[in-house]
Motif scaffolding. Structure first.
Motif, short mmCIF file in Angstrom:
data_model
loop_
_atom_site.label_atom_id
_atom_site.label_comp_id
_atom_site.label_asym_id
_atom_site.label_seq_id
_atom_site.Cartn_x
_atom_site.Cartn_y
_atom_site.Cartn_z
N THR A 20 0.83 -1.22 0.00
CA THR A 20 0.00 0.00 0.00
C THR A 20 0.86 1.25 0.00
N THR A 23 2.50 1.66 -3.40
CA THR A 23 1.51 2.06 -4.42
C THR A 23 1.21 3.55 -4.33
N SER A 24 1.29 4.12 -3.13
CA SER A 24 1.00 5.55 -2.95
C SER A 24 2.00 6.43 -3.70
N VAL A 35 -4.81 2.72 -3.76
CA VAL A 35 -4.28 2.87 -2.41
C VAL A 35 -5.37 2.66 -1.38
N LYS A 36 -6.56 3.22 -1.64
CA LYS A 36 -7.68 3.05 -0.71
C LYS A 36 -8.06 1.58 -0.56
N LEU A 38 -6.26 -1.12 -1.27
CA LEU A 38 -5.19 -1.89 -0.64
C LEU A 38 -5.12 -1.62 0.86
N GLY A 39 -5.36 -0.36 1.25
CA GLY A 39 -5.34 -0.02 2.68
C GLY A 39 -6.42 -0.76 3.45
N SER A 42 -5.56 -4.53 3.53
CA SER A 42 -4.50 -4.77 4.51
C SER A 42 -5.05 -4.77 5.92
N GLY A 116 -0.42 6.43 2.15
CA GLY A 116 0.81 5.66 2.06
C GLY A 116 1.67 5.81 3.31
N ALA A 119 0.09 3.90 6.13
CA ALA A 119 0.35 2.46 6.01
C ALA A 119 1.76 2.11 6.47
#
Length: 553
Positions: A20, A23-24, A35-36, A38-39, A42, A116, A119
């Motif tokens: 994450t 990716t940011s 990103v949202k 994946l966050g 996670s 990011g 994370a």
């Protein structure tokens, strides 16, 4: 459960948060969809992994995952009751904070960057609580500070944020150096960084260098958790987005008490560090709680509340009541995360409500009656739970501080013009608090049995120190209880002004570290800042004029 599956689950959530954060870099601006997603993924797998790993720890008690090691130092994780309690707490908080951030920063032109950095900070905290080696513990300890710094300076154009980040950076480096020295001494003593081997060797014998190592570890914990007199930076981090404040107060500040609980077998080998934790922790708890009561800003008040609670938690660690320390640590995390995330709503509710509170009378007889009722209630619960004052004096001291809080509650209810309903509510609330403390402390003691040292019978000097601490807490609470009588004196009112400003300790600390000094040309900087402020004021006036014209139209 298969060892490889356990290792996969332990690394799953941190790995996804790393992805994450990476990716940011490619979606740093508006609408960072990947990103949202994946966050949230996670965070979800963090909760799922914590549940499965907790069941594995329940079956096996202790699980060590060693990836590689060189001369006893390397990448290894330790799964036991302590680490799983913390990991589960972080998993829940990270899910809530990440979900809150999606809406809070929606529309911000750097939302991807913020998510990011958030994370990356969560990854560092996860590795901190799962550390099974001194090398991993030190590396994650430093990473938490570095990642937090990136969040604190998220808005680089805000001078307040830069000053707070600078002060935090200075204190954090001192904490890092202290922990490094302590770990180097531990490595010299035991010849390995594996925590389990160190714990086993500590029980067999004590080295003369161990006392020095524990002092540096205690200093690292005190510096990390914003203890007096280096607490000022915590009060100035409000320039960052609210999710950062929530993550900081609910997670990163707890690194200090967690470090002491994690290394409890080492800390219990000597008494010097414990004495340091008791003295500084107790003083910070009293200082923070007194200043907290005088604050008018809700977030500043929450900051002083965190300072006081961290001091109390470290004091409890110094007393050796580690189950109670873990209980307060987790309770504080959830309470403070909710407080910061809902602070805006609380302000709206207070503004909208028209509440007339009960007025104090100042009757000494009713005040003393309230204190006696609190003592009677605590004594009853202590008797029912079988608390032995001689063998569990530390627990008795902590309970005594709880009694002081209950006495303030009882005295306020009795010494007021309130109805019987308020008296009944005070009685029920006090019973719930006392019941919760004894019940939850017993539960945590059961779960942590074998993972932290058992209570020891204190020496005479330790009893005197603990009694002194309890007396100081009692003196402060009694002053608060008798405040209706003392408020009439001008000297008391003048003292309240100084207390509201934190006795100016933060000003002294600013001068020592030159917090407001910048290498850039100060004149040009001031002119630039004044121009920006002037532009902001003009824009605000124009917006207000436009709104008024629209309303008139």
């Amino acid at each position: 459960m298969n060892q490889q599956l356990i290792a996969f689950l332990a690394y799953l959530s941190p790995s996804l948060f790393v992805i994450t954060a990476l990716t940011s870099w490619y979606q740093a601006g508006l609408r960072p969809t990947a990103v949202k997603k994946l966050g949230m993924i996670s965070s979800f797998f963090g909760i799922l992994s914590s549940l499965i790993l907790a069941y594995a720890v329940y079956q096996q008690d202790l699980i060590e995952i060693s990836t590689f090691s060189i001369y006893g130092l390397g990448l290894s994780l330790r799964l036991d009751t302590v680490s799983m309690l913390m990991f589960s707490m972080i998993a829940i908080l990270s899910f809530v904070i990440m979900r809150y951030s999606l809406n809070y920063l929606d529309g911000d032109h750097r939302q991807g960057t913020f998510l990011g950095r958030l994370a990356a900070t969560i990854v560092s905290v996860q590795f901190l609580v799962l550390s099974g080696n001194l090398a991993v513990l030190l590396a994650s300890w430093i990473l938490t500070s570095l990642c937090l710094h990136r969040l604190l300076v998220f808005y680089k154009k805000r001078p307040g944020a830069i000053i707070a980040a600078k002060k935090k950076s200075i204190v954090a480096r001192l904490a890092d150096i202290s922990l490094l020295i302590g770990f180097v001494l531990l490595y010299q003593i035991f010849g390995t960084g594996n925590l389990e081997i160190i714990f086993q060797n500590v029980r067999e014998g004590i080295s003369p260098l161990l006392a020095t190592a524990t002092i540096f570890i205690a200093l690292a914990a005190l510096l990390k958790s914003a203890q007096f007199p280096t607490h000022g930076w915590l009060l100035e981090v409000m320039e960052t987005p609210t999710p950062v404040s929530s993550l900081l107060h609910a997670g990163l500040l707890n690194a200090g008490p967690f470090l002491i609980i994690r290394l409890a077998f080492i800390m219990e080998a000597t008494s010097t560090a414990s004495t340091l934790l008791i003295i500084l922790g107790a003083f910070t708890a009293i200082y923070g709680s007194v200043v907290y009561l005088t604050q008018t800003s809700i977030k500043t008040a929450l900051g002083y509340s965190s300072i006081a609670h961290m001091g109390f938690s470290l004091m409890v660690c110094g007393l050796g009541v580690y189950p109670a320390a873990m209980l307060h640590l987790i309770a504080h995390s959830f309470y403070k995360a909710h407080s910061f995330l809902s602070s805006g709503s609380v302000i709206d509710l207070i503004r909208a409500a028209k509440v007339t509170g009960a007025k104090r009378i100042g009757n000494p007889f009713k005040i003393i009656l309230g204190i006696l009722l609190a003592i009677a209630m605590y004594s009853s619960f202590a008797y029912l739970w079988g608390v032995d004052i001689q063998n569990e004096f530390q627990l008795f001291v902590i309970g005594g501080i709880i009694v002081l809080g209950l006495s303030r509650l009882f005295s306020f209810a009795l010494d007021s013009n309130a109805s019987i309903k308020l008296w009944f509510q005070a009685l029920v609330l006090s019973a719930v608090v006392a019941l919760a403390f004894f019940s939850l402390e017993s539960i945590f003691h059961f779960f942590l049995m074998g993972n932290v040292p058992e209570l020891t019978i204190p020496s005479l000097s330790e009893v005197i120190l603990m009694s002194t601490v309890l007396t100081l807490f009692g003196l402060v609470v009694f002053i608060q209880i008798f405040s209706p009588i003392l408020n009439q004196k001008s000297s008391f009112q003048a003292l309240a002004v100084h207390i509201r400003n934190g006795l100016y300790i933060n000003v002294v600390f600013d001068r020592i570290v030159r917090a407001h000094y910048h290498k850039e040309d100060s004149n040009s900087r001031i002119v630039l800042e004044e121009a920006e402020i002037g532009k902001y004021i003009l824009d605000s006036k124009e917006n207000n004029n436009e709104e008024q014209e629209e309303r008139l139209a």
